[in-house]
Design a protein around this motif. Structure first.
Motif, PDB file in Angstrom:
ATOM      1  N   HIS A   1       0.856  -1.194   0.000  1.00 26.94           N
ATOM      2  CA  HIS A   1       0.000   0.000   0.000  1.00 26.94           C
ATOM      3  C   HIS A   1       0.893   1.245   0.000  1.00 26.94           C
ATOM      4  O   HIS A   1       1.394   1.647   1.046  1.00 26.94           O
TER       5      HIS A   1
ATOM      6  N   HIS B   1       1.501   5.312  -1.918  1.00 26.81           N
ATOM      7  CA  HIS B   1       1.092   6.397  -2.818  1.00 26.81           C
ATOM      8  C   HIS B   1       2.393   6.932  -3.435  1.00 26.81           C
ATOM      9  O   HIS B   1       2.773   8.084  -3.224  1.00 26.81           O
TER      10      HIS B   1
ATOM     11  N   LYS C   1      -0.389   3.544  -5.915  1.00 28.38           N
ATOM     12  CA  LYS C   1      -1.717   4.071  -6.227  1.00 28.38           C
ATOM     13  C   LYS C   1      -1.616   5.412  -6.946  1.00 28.38           C
ATOM     14  O   LYS C   1      -0.732   6.204  -6.643  1.00 28.38           O
TER      15      LYS C   1
ATOM     16  N   HIS D   1      -9.853   2.126   1.358  1.00 29.76           N
ATOM     17  CA  HIS D   1      -9.372   2.785   2.576  1.00 29.76           C
ATOM     18  C   HIS D   1     -10.597   2.891   3.485  1.00 29.76           C
ATOM     19  O   HIS D   1     -11.513   3.671   3.205  1.00 29.76           O
TER      20      HIS D   1
ATOM     21  N   HIS E   1      -6.122   0.501   6.626  1.00 29.93           N
ATOM     22  CA  HIS E   1      -6.222   1.363   7.825  1.00 29.93           C
ATOM     23  C   HIS E   1      -7.003   0.685   8.949  1.00 29.93           C
ATOM     24  O   HIS E   1      -6.408   0.184   9.883  1.00 29.93           O
TER      25      HIS E   1
ATOM     26  N   ASP F   1       2.212   2.704   3.735  1.00 30.79           N
ATOM     27  CA  ASP F   1       1.294   3.764   3.293  1.00 30.79           C
ATOM     28  C   ASP F   1       2.100   4.971   2.819  1.00 30.79           C
ATOM     29  O   ASP F   1       1.648   6.115   2.941  1.00 30.79           O
TER      30      ASP F   1
HETATM   31 ZN   LIG Z   1      -3.294   5.145   1.685  1.00 30.00          ZN
END
Ligand SMILES: [Zn+2]
Length: 424
Positions: free
Chosen positions: A86, A88, A155, A256, A279, A331
């Motif tokens: 996961h 970004h 992502k 999420h 999360h 994350d």
């Molecule tokens: Zn995230």
């Protein structure tokens, strides 16, 4: 292809963690069964594992085959390549100026409501050229690899126009081709409602469903679709609309869910059969039960709670006792979790989520592989899988989360090739 030889034999392994023998994502007590072997070896041909286990078994397996090269692991710890499920990864700018705001007590949602936070990253990502985004993401991916990550998810979701989302996804696509780390792409156009649609989230949801999803699919730029289902972002109903449209097009689903308020994202993950839900700090018992029944992997992100200075954490211990499969991830993003260190996440998994070192390693290898649909090829060291593995400067597994805030990597192999070597 020559089958009468072994390309590489990694030998003199002190402790070898194989993660062998999973049928699906590891749940409950299986998360502690890491397949640790004293005195192991790994035999590799054409970038794939031929045999991994106790040295005498591996030698028996490969019989009299010629061994082209040997690599001495110096009695150290060897694990499967780590997986960050996961991130970004691709974005413009950074947000260090928000640190002072946070220290003054401003919350994530307050900073967002003022047009800061994620919206400032959206502006920076739109302004950045594709080359600039590539250079920045590549530097982060190099950093992840240096910490032992050999596969990661990436992502979109900072473009929020069709063209800017495609721009982010093209960068991840190119990195997947050109960088040793394998990337799995997720389209996350519903990451936040952009400023130009403020107060009109329904219209933006329509754009995501009618314009973005079909074009991302047509161009083959993402395998999964993710939505930020949260109070003040996308409602459970909006999230369901988007994910159902994505499912129709053949995307795998992620969400999420229940990061800040328990609005029912975890239940939705169960209802739709998402591959993972992320999360889950505020997820209710009913939500976790729905996920367990549907086999949704719970991806906990303890570096995010740490960085947001939360005093409550995802109930990973409880999830494991309930029989859920837990994965862990950085994350990595410029707002709530600006770190590429999966090793820091492993420490936080122990200290803040109460997981054992064995559970933590399961969470960043085989369970992380399941969370991104890659369990057939990575996540454990067994015959037929990619030869992605890490030699750590450690004698045993517990040493990794115990001695924290540093990088334990000695050598990283990707498809049987050395891609990181610390030279000692
Ligand atoms: Zn995230």
């Amino acid at each position: 292809m020559e089958h009468n030889r072994i390309d590489l034999l990694i030998h003199n392994i002190g402790t070898l963690i194989t993660m062998q023998g999973s049928r699906g994502p590891r749940t409950g007590r299986e998360m502690s069964e890491v397949g640790a072997v004293r005195g192991g070896a790994v035999a590799i041909r054409d970038g794939l594992i031929v045999a991994a286990g106790p040295v005498d078994e591996v030698m028996a397996d490969i019989g009299g085959l010629a061994i082209e090269r040997k690599h001495d692991a110096q009695g150290l710890l060897v694990t499967p390549g780590l997986i960050d499920p996961h991130t970004h990864l691709v974005h413009g700018g950074s947000r260090e100026h928000e640190l002072a705001l946070k220290l003054r007590g401003m919350s994530y949602l307050e900073i967002l409501a003022q047009g800061g936070g994620i919206l400032s990253t959206v502006r920076a990502t739109r302004q950045a050229t594709e080359e600039e985004l590539y250079a920045k993401a590549k530097a982060s991916l190099d950093m992840m690899l240096s910490f032992g990550v050999t596969t990661a998810e990436a992502k979109s979701g900072y473009g929020l126009t069709l063209e800017d989302e495609l721009k982010q996804l093209r960068v991840a696509h190119r990195l997947n081709r050109e960088h040793p780390v394998d990337l799995v792409s997720t389209f996350m156009g519903a990451h936040v409602v952009p400023e130009e649609y403020k107060g009109r989230s329904g219209e933006f949801v329509k754009v995501v469903i009618e314009q973005m999803l079909p074009e991302v699919k047509r161009q083959g730029l993402a395998e999964f679709c993710d939505v930020f289902c949260e109070h003040g972002v996308f409602s459970v109903e909006e999230s369901e609309q988007i994910l159902l449209a994505a499912k129709e097009l053949g995307f795998g689903l992620k969400i999420h869910a229940d990061e800040i308020e328990p609005i029912g994202g975890a239940q939705l993950a169960g209802k739709l059969g998402c591959i993972s839900a992320e999360h889950l700090i505020a997820a209710s018992d009913e939500g976790l039960e729905a996920m367990r029944q549907a086999g949704v992997v719970a991806v906990c992100l303890p570096a995010t709670s740490f960085n947001l200075r939360l005093t409550h954490h995802a109930r990973a211990r409880d999830m494991i006792e309930r029989g859920l499969a837990v994965a862990l991830s950085t994350d990595y993003n410029p707002g709530s979790s600006p770190t590429e260190s999966i090793q820091l996440v492993m420490t936080l998994g122990c200290l803040n989520l109460g997981m054992t070192p064995e559970e933590v390693l399961t969470a960043v290898t085989i369970n992380a592989a399941h969370a991104i649909g890659r369990s057939d090829t990575v996540g454990s060291l067994e015959a037929g899988k990619q030869a992605d593995l890490v030699i750590f400067k450690a004698d045993n597994l517990a040493y990794l989360p115990y001695h924290f805030g540093i990088n334990h990597v000695h050598t990283v192999f990707k498809r049987g090739n050395v891609v990181v070597s610390t030279g000692n």
